[in-house]
Design an enzyme around this catalytic site. Sequence first.
Site, mmCIF file in Angstrom:
data_model
loop_
_atom_site.group_PDB
_atom_site.id
_atom_site.type_symbol
_atom_site.label_atom_id
_atom_site.label_comp_id
_atom_site.label_asym_id
_atom_site.label_seq_id
_atom_site.Cartn_x
_atom_site.Cartn_y
_atom_site.Cartn_z
ATOM 1 N N SER A 1 0.760 -1.191 -0.176
ATOM 2 C CA SER A 1 0.049 0.037 -0.024
ATOM 3 C C SER A 1 0.962 1.407 0.058
ATOM 4 O O SER A 1 2.157 1.064 0.404
ATOM 5 C CB SER A 1 -0.828 -0.107 1.224
ATOM 6 O OG SER A 1 -1.589 1.264 1.313
ATOM 7 N N TYR B 1 -2.137 -0.843 10.870
ATOM 8 C CA TYR B 1 -2.290 -1.598 9.521
ATOM 9 C C TYR B 1 -1.210 -1.115 8.508
ATOM 10 O O TYR B 1 -0.600 -1.853 7.972
ATOM 11 C CB TYR B 1 -3.674 -1.127 8.669
ATOM 12 C CG TYR B 1 -3.609 -1.293 7.396
ATOM 13 C CD1 TYR B 1 -4.339 -2.268 6.735
ATOM 14 C CD2 TYR B 1 -3.375 -0.043 6.395
ATOM 15 C CE1 TYR B 1 -4.332 -2.574 5.650
ATOM 16 C CE2 TYR B 1 -3.535 -0.311 5.229
ATOM 17 C CZ TYR B 1 -3.989 -1.292 4.546
ATOM 18 O OH TYR B 1 -4.081 -1.620 3.302
#
Length: 296
Positions: free
Chosen positions: A188, A201
């Site tokens: 990401s 996360y």
Amino acid sequence: MSKQTILNPVDKYPKPPFAKQSQPWPGLASKMDPVPDHGETTYKGSGRLAGKRALITGGDSGMGRAAAIAYAREGADVAINYLPAEEEDAQQVITLIRKEGRKGIALPGDLRDESFCTQLVADALRELGGLDILVNNAARQQTHASILDISSEEFDAVMKTNIYAPFWTIRAALPHLKAGAVIIGTASEQAYDPSADLYDYAQTKAATMNYVKSLAKQLAPKGIRVNAVAPGPIWTPLQVSGGATQEKLQNFGSATPLGRPGQPVELASIYVQLAADDASFTTGQVYGASGGAGQP
Ligand code: NAD
Ligand code: MG
């Protein structure tokens, strides 16, 4: 030859503001407004993965579903893993894979469990007759304004899903992977530019970016390539089932230079490229698609 329609990436897909919405985790793509585009009616294959066998975690929705559809249209047999609560989304994907005349194998179960991960790989190997492409794409993301709001149970669930599960599945699959096989992780932009509300996360996405680079070096002599895709904001169930605040969701993607979130289909060709034999010199790489935000 038919004339190619040229589309402006700025206007190609929905833009914010989006309608207020939330779903219980893990969420269903079919219940989102607007429904995400995974390439169901648009992705066209050209035999780039003919005869390959792929296992994709989180293959029911989002990036995993876009990859599953594209892989099948490129000629691959595809097994998908997802949570039992996502059966409805998963069955839509299985139908699309089989429509291409490819094997579509549904393997539901919870990746937070080591023995399930081992079983998942064994089931995929048996059903597909081997494995050439392993896509570790599933992840857990829940927004928390403060580190004080993150319980040890929640932290553990995020680590188990995002870090342990790829470790367990890769370890189970590796003895069966031949030269020419590929491993793909979904990282990401959070790996490089973490948001304040994604403390737990974001660090797992940095770990994904990092394990891909380590494993690429380790497995290169065996002829196994390892790469990652690093998306920016993409319109998927993860975001509407606790992954983003309502404010962020309503303006989702507005901070990108393109002024909108990406749709899962816009990453499909990247998962194909990283899996295809003609990318034979590409390993240890992280391929970004973030609407101009500049990561990685
Ligand atoms: P998604 O909700 O469509 O996919 C995530 C999938 O993870 C779910 O469909 C679910 O099947 C799976 N999953 C979660 N916990 C699981 C568990 N315990 N056991 C088995 N499966 C489990 O959302 P997505 O955005 O397509 O997510 C796919 C990947 O993309 C993730 O790795 C995510 O971190 C990454 N990503 C997403 C964005 C974004 O903006 N949507 C941005 C960057 C990276
Ligand atoms: Mg899902």
